[in-house]
Design an enzyme around this catalytic site. Sequence first.
Site, short mmCIF file in Angstrom:
data_model
loop_
_atom_site.label_atom_id
_atom_site.label_comp_id
_atom_site.label_asym_id
_atom_site.label_seq_id
_atom_site.Cartn_x
_atom_site.Cartn_y
_atom_site.Cartn_z
N ASP A 466 -13.23 -7.84 11.34
CA ASP A 466 -12.45 -6.80 11.87
C ASP A 466 -12.38 -7.09 13.60
OD1 ASP A 466 -10.70 -4.63 11.90
OD2 ASP A 466 -11.89 -3.29 10.87
N ASP A 536 -3.41 -0.85 7.68
CA ASP A 536 -4.29 0.11 7.60
C ASP A 536 -3.71 1.39 6.55
OD1 ASP A 536 -6.75 -0.59 8.39
OD2 ASP A 536 -6.72 0.65 10.12
C1 GLA Z 1 -9.93 -0.93 11.06
C2 GLA Z 1 -9.85 -1.36 9.67
C3 GLA Z 1 -10.25 -0.59 8.55
C4 GLA Z 1 -11.72 -0.23 8.54
C5 GLA Z 1 -12.14 0.51 9.97
C6 GLA Z 1 -13.57 0.57 10.07
O1 GLA Z 1 -9.25 0.19 11.31
O2 GLA Z 1 -8.42 -1.86 9.72
O3 GLA Z 1 -9.64 -1.08 7.29
O4 GLA Z 1 -12.37 -1.44 8.32
O5 GLA Z 1 -11.44 -0.52 10.90
O6 GLA Z 1 -13.95 0.97 11.23
#
Ligand code: GLA
Length: 734
Positions: A466, A536
Amino acid sequence: MKMKSKLTILLAFLLIAGNAFAELVRVDTPSSSLIIQADKGKKLRHLYYGTRISDADAANLKAAGAASLNAYPDYGVDPSGEPAIAVVHADGNMTLDLVVDAVSSRKEDNADVKVITLRDSHYPFTVDVCYRTSPAHEIIETWTEISHSEKKPVRLNRFASGYLPIRCGNVWISSFYGSWANEAQVEAEPLTHGMKVIKDRDGVRNAASARSEVVFSLDGRPAENSGRVIGAALCYSGNYRLVVDASPDKNYHHFLAGIDETQSSYNLRPKELFTTPVLAISYTDKGLGELSRSFHRWGRDTRILHTDRLRDVLLNSWEGVYFNIKEPEMDQMMADIASMGGELFVMDDGWFGVKYPRDHDRQGLGDWTVDTRKLPGGIPGLLDAARRHGVKFGIWIEPEMVNVGSELYEKHPEYVIKAPNRDLTYGRGKTQMVLDLSNPKVQDIVFTVVDTLLTKYPEIAYIKWDANMPVRNHGSQYLSADNQSHLFIDYHRGLAKTLDRIRDKYPDVIIQACASGGARVNYGILPWFDEFWTSDNTDALQRIYIQWGTSYFYPAIAMASHISAVPNHQTGRTMNLKFRTDVAMSGRLGMEIQPRNMTEDERQQCRRAIEEYKSKIRPIVQHGDLYRLLSPYDRMGAASLMYASPEKDQAVFFWWKTESFCHKQYPRVKMAGLDPDRTYKVSEMNRIDAVPLAFEGKSFSGRYLMDNGLEMPVSHNAPNADEWASRVLLLSAE
Ligand code: GLA
């Protein structure tokens, strides 16, 4: 005819080898040609890009009225247009006069690379303009390699990867704007005079806002199955800029694409080579659909890892438990996904941090040690559980980032991106900072995060990588004062070096590129990754739009698409499970939910969907050809697409309602991509209706299905079905 063109190419090579000048350089794909004129001592001239043409027609392009524009516009002697390259020489001279010096070609695996060397007429300054093609793909990759042997550094102020003139007319441009949870929104508009700039200056990621891809439709409003189109994708992980400039006095729009040079001028040392990122272009006269399929094939074959393997169906823990990672829950989630037929469990954020436990997003990044309060058995315990449940195990990391509350930052405050004489500037959780990857020591740290996990626990099968913060407070504590403007570029060079090291040592592990959702959907980052987290936003209705935009350039195998809970955590919308499942199945299927909160009926429904996905449609979706049939952006109340196997013996058709109004008339959708002369048996997947559809088990010719399609009932005759009807049909050739 073929023989003749081979002879001409041979003749051209002989001329090149003999150091005479090669006049026309052809860069051909199976069905397109880019023709440039490279006369020694003269400007490199773009003559043609379009349907593949014969040598005889290529020889007459100028007579036919080709514009003969500078194929890599240099700033200075004629400073009026938008330059592809602009520099300040060591002696302060701001002009370039690049002329053709040599043409050469080489083989690279299965590809042909043509290089036209441009040299300044006065200064020892050289630009190699490179084109790579392969017989298997309709894509031309172009980039430049810039170097010099002046006495001191030359400052590069502009350094585009490529330039393409687009003949004015009824030209439309399609681009993809967005933001967090609303990525890849399709916008199509006529190209008029003036400048259109598409850019992203996040610094770390580059695809949450505008994407670095565009399509030019040369015959008016973009259409799926007809019309001449040119697609362009800048393959770069950092700041980029795509510019379309319509010159007032010529018949051409001027398209330039490359690294965004804003605050990124580069001091190029004598003998140093500056390589610009690849700009991938493709032309077809068969509309947007064919263009997408060309990019998908090329992407699967050359730019995304392990696409020969089918992707596992996974459960990711994020929306199920957020930061509340605990051993019993992990165990339970593994058991649940295994019982529903899934193959992989991924533990998301929240598992690490000892002095600064990652209980929320305000601390812990940088300290990649298991929090044994939450996970007493550590990673070995989780791997044991995974083994017991018969699923693979994956893990989340965000190695480019650090929180103020972390042992790493306590020890090494000099590793974060920060301008001198300025206070720290934070991102997520108001405490997050970006590590300065231009610094080799930071590259080591990031490498070590992955290396430690995979050396200690080689059973880890999947990493979710990420990146949740942009560069703020532009400044490197590592780069010299003179080279602060290199930060954006050197960050991405550092990232590339680190990822190279990781992939050299761990070629097999599956790695997802996630960045606050879909902020790393780009062919510049994908070569090290297997897939991306598309957004997301897991709301099925909005996902149709996001995935639709993403599908213009990216294949389904890379597009992670998860079934999540209702009310949806991002939009608050409630939609029936069938609809959520039917949308997720059109990509790389996974789940993003706490299965414990599902009813037994819901689990059973998912079990069936996963089983049908794995046994019937996974190869068609993940390796097949995409046909977009009815765009949600046309606001006709429904959207539809299908995938067909390359042999056209199997296809899967998706139809989703996108608006629900009483007695609304929905269009009947014609299918595509089938063999008109074969007969296909239709069967519905994920059926919830008590009564099968009228065409269940019936057979139709490909021709009938493509000329007429099948009438989709617009509601379900089933309990727990709300107004959001959807259908998935499997078509099997008999
Ligand atoms: C980001 C990612 C999510 C998740 C969060 C965790 O927002 O896009 O899918 O992994 O971080 O903190």
